[in-house]
Design an enzyme around this catalytic site. Structure first.
Site, PDB file in Angstrom:
ATOM      1  N   TYR A  30       5.559 -14.417   0.223  1.00 23.41           N
ATOM      2  CA  TYR A  30       4.968 -14.620   1.543  1.00 23.41           C
ATOM      3  C   TYR A  30       5.447 -15.972   2.064  1.00 23.41           C
ATOM      4  O   TYR A  30       6.165 -16.690   1.363  1.00 23.41           O
ATOM      5  CB  TYR A  30       3.447 -14.583   1.446  1.00 23.41           C
ATOM      6  CG  TYR A  30       2.930 -13.303   0.814  1.00 23.41           C
ATOM      7  CD1 TYR A  30       3.083 -12.087   1.470  1.00 23.41           C
ATOM      8  CD2 TYR A  30       2.318 -13.305  -0.435  1.00 23.41           C
ATOM      9  CE1 TYR A  30       2.628 -10.907   0.895  1.00 23.41           C
ATOM     10  CE2 TYR A  30       1.862 -12.134  -1.019  1.00 23.41           C
ATOM     11  CZ  TYR A  30       2.023 -10.934  -0.351  1.00 23.41           C
ATOM     12  OH  TYR A  30       1.599  -9.769  -0.931  1.00 23.41           O
ATOM     13  N   GLN A  80      13.493   1.438  -2.566  1.00 20.29           N
ATOM     14  CA  GLN A  80      12.858   0.940  -3.788  1.00 20.29           C
ATOM     15  C   GLN A  80      13.777   0.964  -5.011  1.00 20.29           C
ATOM     16  O   GLN A  80      13.781   0.019  -5.797  1.00 20.29           O
ATOM     17  CB  GLN A  80      11.598   1.746  -4.086  1.00 20.29           C
ATOM     18  CG  GLN A  80      10.414   1.318  -3.220  1.00 20.29           C
ATOM     19  CD  GLN A  80       9.167   2.132  -3.522  1.00 20.29           C
ATOM     20  OE1 GLN A  80       9.252   3.316  -3.809  1.00 20.29           O
ATOM     21  NE2 GLN A  80       8.007   1.496  -3.434  1.00 20.29           N
ATOM     22  N   ARG A 128       5.787 -10.566  -5.311  1.00 18.34           N
ATOM     23  CA  ARG A 128       4.515 -10.813  -4.606  1.00 18.34           C
ATOM     24  C   ARG A 128       3.647  -9.554  -4.645  1.00 18.34           C
ATOM     25  O   ARG A 128       4.057  -8.510  -5.176  1.00 18.34           O
ATOM     26  CB  ARG A 128       4.816 -11.227  -3.164  1.00 18.34           C
ATOM     27  CG  ARG A 128       5.300 -10.078  -2.310  1.00 18.34           C
ATOM     28  CD  ARG A 128       5.662 -10.503  -0.889  1.00 18.34           C
ATOM     29  NE  ARG A 128       5.622  -9.366   0.012  1.00 18.34           N
ATOM     30  CZ  ARG A 128       6.082  -9.362   1.244  1.00 18.34           C
ATOM     31  NH1 ARG A 128       6.666 -10.446   1.735  1.00 18.34           N
ATOM     32  NH2 ARG A 128       5.974  -8.296   2.004  1.00 18.34           N
ATOM     33  N   GLY A 129       2.455  -9.644  -4.040  1.00 15.23           N
ATOM     34  CA  GLY A 129       1.626  -8.456  -3.814  1.00 15.23           C
ATOM     35  C   GLY A 129       1.310  -7.702  -5.079  1.00 15.23           C
ATOM     36  O   GLY A 129       0.790  -8.254  -6.052  1.00 15.23           O
ATOM     37  N   GLU A 130       1.664  -6.422  -5.105  1.00 11.99           N
ATOM     38  CA  GLU A 130       1.329  -5.591  -6.265  1.00 11.99           C
ATOM     39  C   GLU A 130       2.540  -4.838  -6.825  1.00 11.99           C
ATOM     40  O   GLU A 130       2.864  -4.933  -8.000  1.00 11.99           O
ATOM     41  CB  GLU A 130       0.233  -4.588  -5.874  1.00 11.99           C
ATOM     42  CG  GLU A 130      -0.152  -3.680  -7.031  1.00 11.99           C
ATOM     43  CD  GLU A 130      -1.489  -3.005  -6.883  1.00 11.99           C
ATOM     44  OE1 GLU A 130      -2.413  -3.594  -6.291  1.00 11.99           O
ATOM     45  OE2 GLU A 130      -1.626  -1.870  -7.384  1.00 11.99           O
ATOM     46  N   ASP A 131       3.234  -4.103  -5.961  1.00 12.65           N
ATOM     47  CA  ASP A 131       4.274  -3.232  -6.509  1.00 12.65           C
ATOM     48  C   ASP A 131       5.497  -4.003  -7.000  1.00 12.65           C
ATOM     49  O   ASP A 131       6.019  -3.716  -8.086  1.00 12.65           O
ATOM     50  CB  ASP A 131       4.676  -2.183  -5.467  1.00 12.65           C
ATOM     51  CG  ASP A 131       5.570  -1.118  -6.075  1.00 12.65           C
ATOM     52  OD1 ASP A 131       5.157  -0.506  -7.082  1.00 12.65           O
ATOM     53  OD2 ASP A 131       6.704  -0.934  -5.595  1.00 12.65           O
ATOM     54  N   SER A 132       5.971  -4.993  -6.234  1.00  9.07           N
ATOM     55  CA  SER A 132       7.146  -5.747  -6.708  1.00  9.07           C
ATOM     56  C   SER A 132       6.779  -6.519  -7.978  1.00  9.07           C
ATOM     57  O   SER A 132       7.614  -6.701  -8.878  1.00  9.07           O
ATOM     58  CB  SER A 132       7.680  -6.692  -5.621  1.00  9.07           C
ATOM     59  OG  SER A 132       6.690  -7.606  -5.198  1.00  9.07           O
ATOM     60  N   ASP A 164       0.842  -1.199   0.000  1.00 12.20           N
ATOM     61  CA  ASP A 164       0.000   0.000   0.000  1.00 12.20           C
ATOM     62  C   ASP A 164       0.879   1.250   0.000  1.00 12.20           C
ATOM     63  O   ASP A 164       0.679   2.163  -0.807  1.00 12.20           O
ATOM     64  CB  ASP A 164      -0.916  -0.007   1.230  1.00 12.20           C
ATOM     65  CG  ASP A 164      -1.672  -1.323   1.345  1.00 12.20           C
ATOM     66  OD1 ASP A 164      -2.621  -1.515   0.580  1.00 12.20           O
ATOM     67  OD2 ASP A 164      -1.285  -2.164   2.180  1.00 12.20           O
TER      68      ASP A 164
HETATM   69  O1  TRH Z   1       4.583  -6.112   0.642  1.00 16.50           O
HETATM   70  P1  TRH Z   1       3.520  -6.655  -0.230  1.00 16.50           P
HETATM   71  O2  TRH Z   1       3.068  -7.986   0.048  1.00 16.50           O
HETATM   72  O3  TRH Z   1       2.339  -5.661  -0.210  1.00 16.50           O
HETATM   73  C1  TRH Z   1       0.981  -5.708  -0.391  1.00 16.50           C
HETATM   74  C2  TRH Z   1       0.268  -5.566   0.911  1.00 16.50           C
HETATM   75  O4  TRH Z   1       0.257  -6.806   1.569  1.00 16.50           O
HETATM   76  C3  TRH Z   1      -1.113  -5.103   0.654  1.00 16.50           C
HETATM   77  O5  TRH Z   1      -1.907  -5.040   1.814  1.00 16.50           O
HETATM   78  C4  TRH Z   1      -1.738  -5.956  -0.400  1.00 16.50           C
HETATM   79  O6  TRH Z   1      -2.978  -5.511  -0.631  1.00 16.50           O
HETATM   80  C5  TRH Z   1      -0.904  -5.891  -1.642  1.00 16.50           C
HETATM   81  O7  TRH Z   1       0.381  -6.409  -1.354  1.00 16.50           O
HETATM   82  C6  TRH Z   1      -1.503  -6.590  -2.817  1.00 16.50           C
HETATM   83  O8  TRH Z   1       4.052  -6.650  -1.760  1.00 16.50           O
HETATM   84  P2  TRH Z   1       4.387  -5.488  -2.782  1.00 16.50           P
HETATM   85  O9  TRH Z   1       3.116  -4.875  -3.282  1.00 16.50           O
HETATM   86  O10 TRH Z   1       5.260  -6.043  -3.763  1.00 16.50           O
HETATM   87  O11 TRH Z   1       5.142  -4.385  -1.954  1.00 16.50           O
HETATM   88  C7  TRH Z   1       6.461  -4.521  -1.559  1.00 16.50           C
HETATM   89  C8  TRH Z   1       7.166  -3.184  -1.652  1.00 16.50           C
HETATM   90  O12 TRH Z   1       8.438  -3.254  -1.053  1.00 16.50           O
HETATM   91  C9  TRH Z   1       7.379  -2.719  -3.090  1.00 16.50           C
HETATM   92  O13 TRH Z   1       7.189  -1.326  -3.181  1.00 16.50           O
HETATM   93  C10 TRH Z   1       8.856  -3.050  -3.341  1.00 16.50           C
HETATM   94  C11 TRH Z   1       9.416  -2.782  -1.977  1.00 16.50           C
HETATM   95  N1  TRH Z   1      10.704  -3.391  -1.646  1.00 16.50           N
HETATM   96  C12 TRH Z   1      11.770  -2.548  -1.404  1.00 16.50           C
HETATM   97  O14 TRH Z   1      11.638  -1.312  -1.542  1.00 16.50           O
HETATM   98  N2  TRH Z   1      12.949  -3.099  -1.028  1.00 16.50           N
HETATM   99  C13 TRH Z   1      13.138  -4.430  -0.892  1.00 16.50           C
HETATM  100  O15 TRH Z   1      14.249  -4.875  -0.532  1.00 16.50           O
HETATM  101  C14 TRH Z   1      12.038  -5.291  -1.186  1.00 16.50           C
HETATM  102  C15 TRH Z   1      12.204  -6.780  -1.086  1.00 16.50           C
HETATM  103  C16 TRH Z   1      10.836  -4.740  -1.538  1.00 16.50           C
END
Ligand code: TRH
Length: 398
Positions: free
Chosen positions: A215, A276, A292-296, A24
């Site tokens: 996860y 990031q 995983r999730g959305e942004d990665s 988020d």
């Molecule tokens: O962390 P996530 O699982 O996030 C989410 C939340 O769980 C949310 O509630 C859910 O609705 C959504 O997923 C679908 O996964 P995500 O989205 O990939 O976010 C991780 C963030 O962390 C992303 O911006 C990349 C960043 N990141 C770093 O900046 N440095 C790192 O070393 C890593 C591993 C990730």
């Protein structure tokens, strides 16, 4: 479509509630930075858990009020889940006194009533956006951009759906992303830069370099066992995450950032959680990224490398429909064996059980998937990016 320059200094407010993990705030922070840097917008980012932002942005001190970083003014807001009245001091005064031209609720985080009243009193009222979660499901296209009037206040909430195809809200993509990708195009140079950045020795030249951000997943141990027993070296980069305990159990020892352990053909390196931009560079340097999730997940697509997605689990397995909707788009141009390898592996990974065939077939398909990842990325890049799409959408309504 060219990105419009704002006719005057606009002010936008983005509200983010950290449900869990980093997605988020990861999306909200990227969007806020891009709106400020590329569109000249004065952005205030409101986050309910400042510590989560600190993980992605080490310059940010969660204890300090009034910080502006990368042109974004960062504020702490308190989220109330029930019993709100207009009289409650839900939000700090700056917002109540002067909501911006545009107010974005990231992922339906629900601005408290007193904030909505302040928005309704503004003349003209702000353009009110609910930025939705990313999904490739076709129904999202029918809902993208729709407005829903507030039952009492003179406000309309617009639903903005990110997506992979024209007619959606697009994906977050910075203007300099293609250049950064080009710079990382030479594999050996990207690997060398990555190793310098993380202060680690280069992996074996013939090793498959994999990053693993997921996860908790029982399939991690199964995959590690396959990699360890395989005849080709695998160097797995594991950012500190919820997958760490499973990895530690597999190797029978505690693991912390900086540790490097081996079993058979598998070398596992535990990496710190980095900001990031450094994570983006890591994705570009790897041969295969587990995300995983959305942004990665989105960043792995911009890295133009093969990927495996651990989707965020939802009630009644709604996430599996979402996973298949993405796979239908992503696999459309693949040959039947590569298509099957990607789908089978994705289902197995998200189901928590990987068999030898899943990995062998994916491994075999990797050369095709590497070419495909570049083509997919190029195709996605033809779409308008999400920040520009939002600017267009809001300027038509301001
Ligand atoms: O962390 P996530 O699982 O996030 C989410 C939340 O769980 C949310 O509630 C859910 O609705 C959504 O997923 C679908 O996964 P995500 O989205 O990939 O976010 C991780 C963030 O962390 C992303 O911006 C990349 C960043 N990141 C770093 O900046 N440095 C790192 O070393 C890593 C591993 C990730």
């Amino acid at each position: 479509m060219p990105t419009p320059a704002p006719t005057r200094a606009e002010r936008w407010d983005i509200f983010c509630a950290v449900i869990d993990n980093f997605g988020d705030i990861g999306v909200s922070w990227r969007l806020a930075r891009q709106l400020a840097a590329e569109h000249g917008i004065a952005v205030r980012l409101w986050v309910d858990e400042p510590a989560a932002l600190a993980a992605l942005c080490p310059q940010f001190d969660p204890q300090k009020a009034g910080q502006t970083i990368h042109g974004v003014a960062i504020h702490h807001w308190q989220r109330h889940t029930s019993g709100e009245t207009a009289a409650n001091p839900d939000l700090p005064q700056p917002f109540l006194a002067a909501p911006g031209d545009v107010v974005i609720e990231a992922f339906g985080c629900n601005i408290p009533e007193s904030g909505l009243v302040a928005m309704a009193e503004r003349q003209p009222p702000p353009v009110w956006i609910n930025l939705e979660y990313l999904s490739a499901e076709p129904w999202t296209l029918g809902c993208h951009g729709l407005g829903s009037p507030h039952p009492r206040l003179p406000l309309t909430r617009h639903f903005f759906f990110p997506g992979f195809v024209p007619g959606s809200g697009g994906l977050l993509r910075e203007a300099d992303l293609p250049a950064r990708r080009q710079a990382a195009a030479a594999d050996a140079a990207a690997r060398a830069a990555l190793c310098r950045d993380f202060n680690m020795p280069p992996p074996a030249a013939d090793a498959l370099l994999v990053s693993l951000f997921s996860y908790e997943n029982a399939a991690i141990a199964e995959l590690f066992a396959l990699w360890a027993a395989g005849d080709a070296p695998v160097c797995c980069l594991l950012p500190v995450s919820r997958a760490q305990p499973t990895a530690a159990a597999f190797f029978g020892q505690t693991l912390a950032a900086g540790d490097c352990v081996r079993r058979g053909a598998l070398e596992l390196r535990v990496l710190p959680f980095v900001e990031q931009s450094r994570y983006d560079a890591l994705l570009r340097a790897c041969d295969l990224n587990f995300v995983r999730g959305e942004d990665s997940f989105v960043r792995a697509q911009w890295a133009a490398r093969p990927l495996v997605w651990h989707i965020y689990a939802q009630e009644e397995a709604a996430h599996l429909v979402k996973l298949d909707a993405f796979l239908d788009l992503y696999c459309a141009a693949l040959t039947p064996p590569a298509d099957a390898a990607v789908r089978d592996f994705a289902h197995a990974w998200n189901g928590g059980h990987i068999a030898a065939d899943h990995w062998q077939n994916l491994r075999k398909a990797l050369p095709e998937l590497a070419t495909h990842a570049t083509q997919w990325c190029d195709e996605l890049a033809k779409q308008q990016d999400l920040a520009s799409a939002l600017v267009h959408f809001c300027q038509a309504r301001v």
